[in-house]
Design an enzyme around this catalytic site. Structure first.
Site, PDB file in Angstrom:
ATOM      1  N   GLU A   9      -4.806  -1.126  -6.711  1.00 31.27           N
ATOM      2  CA  GLU A   9      -6.213  -1.062  -6.274  1.00 31.27           C
ATOM      3  C   GLU A   9      -7.175  -0.646  -7.384  1.00 31.27           C
ATOM      4  OE1 GLU A   9      -6.269   1.377  -2.766  1.00 31.27           O
ATOM      5  OE2 GLU A   9      -4.941   0.043  -1.666  1.00 31.27           O
ATOM      6  N   ASN A  33      -1.085  -4.616  -7.674  1.00 33.46           N
ATOM      7  CA  ASN A  33      -1.154  -4.681  -6.211  1.00 33.46           C
ATOM      8  C   ASN A  33      -2.563  -4.316  -5.743  1.00 33.46           C
ATOM      9  OD1 ASN A  33       0.424  -4.911  -3.676  1.00 33.46           O
ATOM     10  ND2 ASN A  33       0.028  -2.721  -3.425  1.00 33.46           N
ATOM     11  N   HIS A  66      -3.844  -6.276   4.556  1.00 33.20           N
ATOM     12  CA  HIS A  66      -4.235  -5.446   5.710  1.00 33.20           C
ATOM     13  C   HIS A  66      -5.409  -6.163   6.372  1.00 33.20           C
ATOM     14  CE1 HIS A  66      -1.708  -2.105   4.472  1.00 33.20           C
ATOM     15  NE2 HIS A  66      -2.226  -2.153   3.260  1.00 33.20           N
ATOM     16  N   GLU A  73       1.802  -5.695   1.883  1.00 34.82           N
ATOM     17  CA  GLU A  73       1.575  -4.583   2.827  1.00 34.82           C
ATOM     18  C   GLU A  73       1.002  -5.106   4.145  1.00 34.82           C
ATOM     19  OE1 GLU A  73      -0.714  -1.367   1.161  1.00 34.82           O
ATOM     20  OE2 GLU A  73       0.319  -1.449  -0.754  1.00 34.82           O
ATOM     21  N   ASP A  76      -0.292  -5.914   7.669  1.00 34.92           N
ATOM     22  CA  ASP A  76      -0.430  -5.509   9.067  1.00 34.92           C
ATOM     23  C   ASP A  76      -1.664  -6.200   9.634  1.00 34.92           C
ATOM     24  OD1 ASP A  76      -2.371  -3.742   7.914  1.00 34.92           O
ATOM     25  OD2 ASP A  76      -1.023  -2.042   8.062  1.00 34.92           O
TER      26      ASP A  76
HETATM   27  C1  XIL Z   1      -0.842   4.533   2.918  1.00 31.57           C
HETATM   28  C2  XIL Z   1       0.330   5.030   3.746  1.00 31.57           C
HETATM   29  O1  XIL Z   1       0.631   4.106   4.745  1.00 31.57           O
HETATM   30  C3  XIL Z   1       0.016   6.373   4.332  1.00 31.57           C
HETATM   31  O2  XIL Z   1       1.162   6.884   4.993  1.00 31.57           O
HETATM   32  C4  XIL Z   1      -0.438   7.312   3.247  1.00 31.57           C
HETATM   33  O3  XIL Z   1      -0.821   8.502   3.757  1.00 31.57           O
HETATM   34  C5  XIL Z   1      -1.610   6.729   2.487  1.00 31.57           C
HETATM   35  O4  XIL Z   1      -1.239   5.483   1.962  1.00 31.57           O
HETATM   36  N1  XIL Z   1      -2.770   0.632   0.264  1.00 31.57           N
HETATM   37  C6  XIL Z   1      -1.594   1.030  -0.336  1.00 31.57           C
HETATM   38  C7  XIL Z   1      -0.671   1.922   0.409  1.00 31.57           C
HETATM   39  O5  XIL Z   1      -1.246   0.564  -1.422  1.00 31.57           O
HETATM   40  O6  XIL Z   1       0.035   2.802  -0.443  1.00 31.57           O
HETATM   41  C8  XIL Z   1      -1.375   2.701   1.475  1.00 31.57           C
HETATM   42  O7  XIL Z   1      -0.410   3.390   2.230  1.00 31.57           O
HETATM   43  C9  XIL Z   1      -2.219   1.796   2.339  1.00 31.57           C
HETATM   44  C10 XIL Z   1      -3.258   1.103   1.519  1.00 31.57           C
END
Ligand code: XIL
Length: 300
Positions: free
Chosen positions: A113, A155, A191, A221, A223
């Site tokens: 990020e 990422n 996401h 990631e 969802d």
């Molecule tokens: C999130 C986790 O799901 C949580 O449990 C933690 O507290 C914070 O991070 N982008 C990412 C992930 O790359 O590492 C993040 O995960 C969600 C957003």
């Protein structure tokens, strides 16, 4: 097919057996982040991360390392360091962690990020402020020294389709490749919400241009939120199923898209509270979304 896992749940039932049965690629949801590994300078809390690696390798899975440099998981003591001390801390952190897991990690999310949400440039972080933009290339070079076999990924979120942020991410990784920085792949976090997401065509076009740089692509990631979808709960779950199916199908169809990782197993433990974004419900039953993914992996 991957999932983010939490160490404390792996030994519980049926979580552990579902992970074992359904997935072949594991990412630690938070156990390998810098603030967890090193809450105070020099502390090395590797036990939970080690247990996740052991769980995966014992079952013939691959394990992804997540994540070395991320503004969201930087320990607070790091934020107060001078430029030269910050540089030393970053170098020691990357070297220590990557060498600790050398030979066990398939791929590292080296930098997470780092691009600003509006795509105007790099995100304003302590790393950019004190080390300059070269902190990104330096992180990849350090990680490569620590484990030459591990593949190295950038990422990010919000650049899955075609927009200003996606363009800026593309430019970043193109520049890294051109400069000979050891970067092998890119993670598109994904996401998303079922009624607000990039189109399949945009995602495919973005994957193709990244692949043309020689990069491997992961959906890293995924969802899918549904609360904002109008209609009944059943309608929401169908919209979620369609979204999961369509995005996973794009990855299945693109030769350089190699893995889809879901950001958790069950709605009971998702980082997104108050929604139900994952493949298994809070009682661990497979949702329509699960069968949408199954269809996509089966070529339907
Ligand atoms: C999130 C986790 O799901 C949580 O449990 C933690 O507290 C914070 O991070 N982008 C990412 C992930 O790359 O590492 C993040 O995960 C969600 C957003």
């Amino acid at each position: 097919m991957g999932t983010a896992v939490q160490f404390s749940l792996l030994s519980t039932s049926p979580y552990g057996s579902i992970v074992d049965r359904e997935f072949s690629y594991l990412t630690a949801e938070y156990e390998m982040k810098w603030d967890i590994l090193e809450p105070a300078p020099g502390s090395g809390n590797f036990a939970a991360g080690d247990a996740i690696v052991a769980f995966g390798l014992a079952r013939g899975m691959r394990v992804k390392g997540h994540t070395l440099i991320w503004h969201g998981s930087t320990p607070s003591w790091v934020n107060t360091l001078s430029a030269s001390d910050l540089r030393a801390a970053v170098e020691r952190h990357i070297r220590t962690v990557v060498e600790h897991y050398r030979g066990e990690i398939d791929a590292w999310d080296v930098v997470n990020e780092a691009v600003a949400d509006d795509g105007s440039g790099l995100r304003d972080t302590v790393f950019l402020q004190r080390l300059g933009a070269s902190y990104i290339a330096d992180a990849f070079r350090l990680a490569h020294q620590g484990d030459p076999q591990a593949r190295l990924f950038y990422n990010d979120y919000g650049g899955e389709g075609l927009n200003a942020k996606a363009n800026r991410i593309y430019e970043l990784v193109r520049e890294l490749r051109t400069a000979g920085v050891p970067i092998d792949g890119i993670g598109l976090q994904m996401h998303i919400a079922a009624n607000s997401r990039p189109s399949d065509g945009e995602i495919a076009a973005n994957i193709r241009r990244l692949a043309a740089l020689g990069l491997t692509v992961h959906i890293s990631e995924m969802d899918v939120r549904v609360n904002s979808v109008p209609g009944s709960n059943a309608a929401r779950l169908e919209a979620q199923k369609a979204t999961y199916h369509d995005v996973v199908r794009v990855c299945v169809m693109e030769p350089r898209c190699e893995a889809v990782t879901f950001w958790g197993v069950t709605d009971a433990h998702s980082w997104i509270r108050g929604d139900s974004p994952l493949l298994f419900d809070a009682q661990y039953a497979a949702k329509p979304a699960y069968f949408g993914v199954l269809d996509a992996f089966s070529g339907r």
